[in-house]
Design a protein around this motif. Structure first.
Motif, PDB file in Angstrom:
ATOM      1  N   ILE A   1      19.397  48.054  68.041  1.00 12.10           N
ATOM      2  CA  ILE A   1      18.955  49.422  67.751  1.00 12.10           C
ATOM      3  C   ILE A   1      19.469  50.204  69.062  1.00 12.10           C
ATOM      4  O   ILE A   1      20.241  51.184  69.133  1.00 12.10           O
ATOM      5  CB  ILE A   1      17.337  49.845  67.500  1.00 12.10           C
ATOM      6  N   PHE A   2      19.325  49.684  69.996  1.00 16.75           N
ATOM      7  CA  PHE A   2      19.864  50.414  71.250  1.00 16.75           C
ATOM      8  C   PHE A   2      21.078  49.510  71.913  1.00 16.75           C
ATOM      9  O   PHE A   2      21.853  50.234  72.906  1.00 16.75           O
ATOM     10  CB  PHE A   2      18.737  50.088  72.613  1.00 16.75           C
ATOM     11  N   GLY A   3      21.773  48.561  71.271  1.00 18.00           N
ATOM     12  CA  GLY A   3      23.047  48.103  71.675  1.00 18.00           C
ATOM     13  C   GLY A   3      22.902  47.381  73.141  1.00 18.00           C
ATOM     14  O   GLY A   3      24.056  47.054  73.694  1.00 18.00           O
ATOM     15  N   ASN A   4      21.796  47.016  73.447  1.00 13.12           N
ATOM     16  CA  ASN A   4      21.626  46.258  74.749  1.00 13.12           C
ATOM     17  C   ASN A   4      20.648  45.208  74.675  1.00 13.12           C
ATOM     18  O   ASN A   4      19.377  45.434  74.067  1.00 13.12           O
ATOM     19  CB  ASN A   4      21.370  47.319  75.981  1.00 13.12           C
ATOM     20  N   SER A   5      20.868  44.111  75.143  1.00 15.53           N
ATOM     21  CA  SER A   5      19.834  43.023  74.966  1.00 15.53           C
ATOM     22  C   SER A   5      19.190  42.607  76.568  1.00 15.53           C
ATOM     23  O   SER A   5      19.594  43.115  77.442  1.00 15.53           O
ATOM     24  CB  SER A   5      20.255  41.758  74.734  1.00 15.53           C
ATOM     25  N   PHE A   6      18.002  42.175  76.141  1.00 14.16           N
ATOM     26  CA  PHE A   6      17.183  41.774  77.395  1.00 14.16           C
ATOM     27  C   PHE A   6      17.799  40.190  77.855  1.00 14.16           C
ATOM     28  O   PHE A   6      17.959  39.356  77.035  1.00 14.16           O
ATOM     29  CB  PHE A   6      15.805  41.646  77.288  1.00 14.16           C
ATOM     30  N   LYS A   7      18.312  40.309  79.012  1.00 14.93           N
ATOM     31  CA  LYS A   7      19.126  39.004  79.553  1.00 14.93           C
ATOM     32  C   LYS A   7      17.984  37.737  79.499  1.00 14.93           C
ATOM     33  O   LYS A   7      18.440  36.797  79.582  1.00 14.93           O
ATOM     34  CB  LYS A   7      19.771  39.173  80.930  1.00 14.93           C
ATOM     35  N   TRP A   8      16.690  38.145  79.915  1.00 11.46           N
ATOM     36  CA  TRP A   8      15.901  36.940  80.252  1.00 11.46           C
ATOM     37  C   TRP A   8      15.127  36.604  78.828  1.00 11.46           C
ATOM     38  O   TRP A   8      14.651  35.495  78.725  1.00 11.46           O
ATOM     39  CB  TRP A   8      14.769  37.931  81.082  1.00 11.46           C
ATOM     40  N   SER A   9      15.344  37.224  77.799  1.00 12.83           N
ATOM     41  CA  SER A   9      14.674  36.872  76.705  1.00 12.83           C
ATOM     42  C   SER A   9      14.832  35.664  75.943  1.00 12.83           C
ATOM     43  O   SER A   9      14.091  35.034  75.531  1.00 12.83           O
ATOM     44  CB  SER A   9      14.652  38.048  75.578  1.00 12.83           C
ATOM     45  N   LEU A  10      16.148  35.142  75.937  1.00 11.89           N
ATOM     46  CA  LEU A  10      16.438  33.691  75.663  1.00 11.89           C
ATOM     47  C   LEU A  10      15.704  32.727  76.725  1.00 11.89           C
ATOM     48  O   LEU A  10      15.310  31.877  75.615  1.00 11.89           O
ATOM     49  CB  LEU A  10      17.969  33.610  75.574  1.00 11.89           C
ATOM     50  N   GLU A  11      15.674  32.905  77.633  1.00  9.40           N
ATOM     51  CA  GLU A  11      15.143  31.853  78.435  1.00  9.40           C
ATOM     52  C   GLU A  11      13.503  31.904  78.199  1.00  9.40           C
ATOM     53  O   GLU A  11      12.869  30.843  78.180  1.00  9.40           O
ATOM     54  CB  GLU A  11      15.203  32.034  80.031  1.00  9.40           C
ATOM     55  N   VAL A  12      13.006  32.996  78.240  1.00  8.72           N
ATOM     56  CA  VAL A  12      11.424  33.338  77.876  1.00  8.72           C
ATOM     57  C   VAL A  12      11.155  32.536  76.668  1.00  8.72           C
ATOM     58  O   VAL A  12      10.099  31.918  76.675  1.00  8.72           O
ATOM     59  CB  VAL A  12      10.946  34.705  78.296  1.00  8.72           C
TER      60      VAL A  12
END
Length: 149
Positions: free
Chosen positions: A37-48
Motif C-alpha cells: 500500500i505504501f510502497g515501503n517495507s519495514f527492514k526489521w520485519s523479516l528478522e523479527v
C-alpha cells in the motif's frame, strides 16, 4: 499439587504461544500493508518474524510433547507395552538433557552476535532450545512416573 503446577505451566505456555502468534501475524501483516500500500517495507520485519516463528516452533514442540501429539513415539510406545514405553521415555529424556546442555552452550556464545538489520542479539533465539529441552525433560519425567501412561 504436582498436577496443578503442570496445568499452570501448560496454560502459561499455551498463552505464550498465542501471544507470539498474534505478534507474528501483526508483524507480517504490517509488512504486507507497508510494502503493497505504501510502497515501503519495514527492514526489521523479516528478522523479527523469523525470531517469533522460532519461538512458536520451540515452545510448540514442548507443548506437543506434553499433549502426546508425536504419533510416531505414541505408536511405538502403545504397540510394545509399558516396558518399551518407559525405555522410550528414558531415551527421550537423555536426548532432552543433551538438547538442554547444547542449547546452553550456544546461548552463552550467541549474545555477542546480533542480527544485521534489527540489532537484536542472537541470544533471543538461542534461549529457546535450552528452555524447550528443560520443558520436554520435565514432561518426560512426568510421563515416566504417571501410572496412566
Amino acid at each position: 499439587m504436582n498436577e496443578l503446577r503442570e496445568t499452570i505451566l501448560e496454560k502459561i505456555l499455551g498463552i505464550f504461544v498465542i501471544i507470539v502468534m498474534i505478534c507474528l501475524t501483526i508483524v507480517i501483516n504490517a509488512e504486507v500493508v507497508a510494502r503493497y500500500i505504501f510502497g515501503n517495507s519495514f527492514k526489521w520485519s523479516l528478522e523479527v518474524s523469523r525470531i517469533l516463528f522460532l519461538w512458536v516452533v520451540f515452545i510448540g514442540a514442548a507443548l506437543g510433547f506434553f499433549y502426546g501429539d508425536y504419533t510416531s513415539i505414541d505408536i511405538i510406545s502403545k504397540r510394545f507395552g509399558p516396558k518399551v514405553r518407559k525405555l522410550v521415555l528414558i531415551i527421550l529424556a537423555l536426548f532432552f538433557v543433551m538438547f538442554f546442555a547444547l542449547g546452553i552452550k550456544y546461548f552463552q556464545k550467541s549474545h555477542i552476535t546480533k542480527f544485521v538489520i534489527s540489532g537484536i542479539p542472537y541470544s533471543v533465539v538461542y534461549i529457546f532450545p535450552p528452555i524447550t529441552g528443560l520443558l520436554m525433560l520435565i514432561f518426560a519425567i512426568k510421563k515416566f512416573f504417571n501410572k496412566h501412561e
